[in-house]
Design an enzyme around this catalytic site. Structure first.
Site, PDB file in Angstrom:
ATOM      1  N   HIS A   3      11.511  31.880 -69.815  1.00 43.50           N
ATOM      2  CA  HIS A   3      10.844  30.906 -68.952  1.00 43.50           C
ATOM      3  C   HIS A   3      11.842  29.887 -68.465  1.00 43.50           C
ATOM      4  CE1 HIS A   3       7.747  28.367 -67.271  1.00 43.50           C
ATOM      5  NE2 HIS A   3       8.413  27.345 -67.764  1.00 43.50           N
TER       6      HIS A   3
ATOM      7  N   ASP B 139      -5.473  24.768 -70.406  1.00 41.18           N
ATOM      8  CA  ASP B 139      -4.290  24.208 -69.755  1.00 41.18           C
ATOM      9  C   ASP B 139      -4.543  23.979 -68.271  1.00 41.18           C
ATOM     10  OD1 ASP B 139      -1.394  23.543 -69.473  1.00 41.18           O
ATOM     11  OD2 ASP B 139      -1.453  25.308 -68.204  1.00 41.18           O
TER      12      ASP B 139
ATOM     13  N   ARG C 294      -4.250  15.784 -65.826  1.00 40.58           N
ATOM     14  CA  ARG C 294      -3.017  15.008 -66.036  1.00 40.58           C
ATOM     15  C   ARG C 294      -2.393  14.615 -64.709  1.00 40.58           C
ATOM     16  NH1 ARG C 294       0.266  19.181 -68.924  1.00 40.58           N
ATOM     17  NH2 ARG C 294       1.941  17.658 -68.722  1.00 40.58           N
TER      18      ARG C 294
ATOM     19  N   SER D 285       1.868  22.908 -72.800  1.00 38.58           N
ATOM     20  CA  SER D 285       1.366  23.581 -71.606  1.00 38.58           C
ATOM     21  C   SER D 285       2.200  24.843 -71.305  1.00 38.58           C
ATOM     22  CB  SER D 285       1.416  22.594 -70.433  1.00 38.58           C
ATOM     23  OG  SER D 285       1.296  23.238 -69.191  1.00 38.58           O
TER      24      SER D 285
ATOM     25  N   LYS E 131       1.114  29.160 -72.218  1.00 34.25           N
ATOM     26  CA  LYS E 131       1.049  30.237 -71.224  1.00 34.25           C
ATOM     27  C   LYS E 131       1.924  31.432 -71.617  1.00 34.25           C
ATOM     28  CE  LYS E 131       1.462  26.897 -68.170  1.00 34.25           C
ATOM     29  NZ  LYS E 131       1.347  25.890 -67.096  1.00 34.25           N
TER      30      LYS E 131
HETATM   31  N1  URA Z   1       4.843  22.951 -66.037  1.00 32.60           N
HETATM   32  C1  URA Z   1       3.783  23.338 -66.770  1.00 32.60           C
HETATM   33  O1  URA Z   1       3.461  24.524 -66.812  1.00 32.60           O
HETATM   34  N2  URA Z   1       3.098  22.423 -67.445  1.00 32.60           N
HETATM   35  C2  URA Z   1       3.419  21.113 -67.427  1.00 32.60           C
HETATM   36  O2  URA Z   1       2.739  20.345 -68.064  1.00 32.60           O
HETATM   37  C3  URA Z   1       4.503  20.709 -66.644  1.00 32.60           C
HETATM   38  C4  URA Z   1       5.211  21.658 -65.963  1.00 32.60           C
END
Ligand code: URA
Ligand code: CA
Length: 433
Positions: free
Chosen positions: A82, A161, A168, A183, A187
């Site tokens: 990632h 999320d 947020r 977050s 994923k």
């Molecule tokens: N990218 C994400 O996937 N989540 C966040 O909270 C910030 C950047």
């Protein structure tokens, strides 16, 4: 349990138990906890932070809020990579076939998303016929057969999320390291990764512009991964200037092909070898980082990496002949040069501002509804530290419209030339494991 008590507890800097964290995440996902209470909670986290245990619990509660992908039908350690995002980051296109070519299974679930250029899927779709609409069974079969496949985002992954990120975004709580880290990690874990290599970018084009913040984010994500049984490590890399030369969809596919041949830009090549070696090591296909790196270098040299890219493309309907004939990729109608106005050394190529120029050409999506133009984009002719003479091309603009005055204006705001020599930025800044 009452949400108000948990908000108070977090506000006062106390640690929430696993059960309490699950209550918050489940309740919010189901709509039992209203936005105003969750807003107060995220603001409390913003100021009070989270302990390692809370971060791990929060991440796993988000993983469990929706579907998870079962990759148990794939042999070997499934290693995912990632990147925290940047401009012209072509690494995924290179790494997927490259590490697959030495036997590490790459089962990639990818999206389109918003940004300066399209996502990995958009980029790959510049190869005629390539598609990611494959069944889960085909996906698993292709990874076992070729060690690499890409499938579109499907199912209901981490709905907690999704909902929380949107909240947020409008409550000034995006910029909290525990919330960002959980977050991102939720994923990756929901998408089935056994092991995770993180590329955390820092510099003008990065989400984390400050190096200390980037390090803290990396450390937090590595802790979360390892605490929940996913072998995780992070590289901190520079994104003050764009990575490689190309910024644009088909242009980046061409750049990836060059890199898989060992003829790509030096920085892109190096970052791919550094990240790739870590993936090979976590994937248990080498016993040391040196061994992993030489496997990858060998695979580039003997053509296996390129072969792996061809097989990957053709297995998902793509015309693999573009690899040997990249002129078959979509091409913009016009090419213009953006020239240096003075002699000197390139001292700045502000990555996010260059990204905006690419987006203005149509290479990226501003909203979910925008369509992207796969052919257009920018190719840097110079990088930071390079010596230039007045009139040298700094950037080639690939455009489908004739009037690029606005693009050139953006480029002139993005690139600076100094009369004194400039040291190029360090690409690989740190490693956290
Ligand atoms: N990218 C994400 O996937 N989540 C966040 O909270 C910030 C950047
Ligand atoms: Ca690039």
């Amino acid at each position: 349990m009452r949400m108000v008590d948990l908000i108070e507890k977090k506000r006062d800097g106390m640690e929430l138990s696993s059960n309490e964290i699950s209550f918050v995440v489940d309740g919010y996902t189901k709509g039992e906890i209203p936005d105003y209470q969750m807003s107060a909670f995220t603001m409390a986290v913003f100021f009070s932070g989270m302990t390692k245990q809370e971060q791990a619990d929060f991440t796993m509660a988000m993983v469990q809020s929706g579907d998870t992908i079962d990759l148990s039908g794939i042999e070997g350690v499934k290693v995912d990579k990632h990147s925290t995002g940047g401009v012209g980051d072509t690494t995924t296109l290179v790494l997927a076939p490259l590490v697959a070519s030495v036997g590490v299974p790459v089962a990639k679930m990818s999206g389109r998303g918003l940004g300066h250029t399209g996502g990995t899927i958009d980029k790959l779709e510049s190869v005629s016929g390539f598609h990611v609409e494959i069944t889960n069974d085909d996906f698993i079969r292709l990874v076992n057969q070729n060690k690499v496949a890409v499938i579109g985002q499907s199912g209901n992954l981490t709905p907690a999320d999704k909902k929380l990120y949107a909240l947020r975004d409008v409550t000034a709580t995006v910029n909290s390291i525990p919330l960002i880290a959980s977050s991102i990690m939720s994923k990756k874990i929901a998408a089935g990764a056994d092991a995770i290599v993180l590329d955390v970018k820092t510099g003008a084009g990065a989400f984390m512009k400050d190096l200390n913040d980037a390090k803290e984010l990396a450390k937090t994500m590595v802790d979360i991964g390892n605490n929940v049984g996913r072998n995780t490590m992070a590289i901190i890399s520079d994104m003050s200037q764009p990575l490689g030369f190309a910024i644009g969809n088909a242009l980046e596919v061409k750049e990836a092909i060059d890199t898989l041949k060992g003829e790509g830009p030096a920085d892109l090549q190096e970052l791919c070898l550094v990240l790739g070696s870590q993936m090979v090591l976590l994937g248990k296909k080498a016993n040391s980082i040196e061994e992993a790196r030489s496997l990858l270098e060998e695979s580039i040299k003997n053509g296996k990496a390129l072969e792996s890219f061809k097989t990957f493309l053709s297995s998902q309907g793509g015309d693999a002949s573009v690899v040997d004939s990249p002129e078959k990729l979509p091409k913009a109608k016009y090419q213009f040069e953006f020239e240096a106005e003075s002699d000197g050394y390139v001292s700045e190529i502000i990555a996010d501002s260059i990204g905006t120029a690419a987006m203005l050409l149509g290479a990226g999506r501003a909203t979910k509804e925008s369509t992207i133009d796969l052919a257009v984009g920018l190719v840097l002719r110079k990088k930071m530290g390079d010596k230039v003479s007045k009139g040298d091309s700094l950037v080639t603009i690939h455009s489908n419209f004739e009037d690029v005055a606005e693009i050139k204006k953006k480029l002139s705001e993005s690139i600076s030339i100094s009369s004194n020599p400039v040291k190029p930025p360090t690409l690989i800044i740190d490693k956290i494991s």
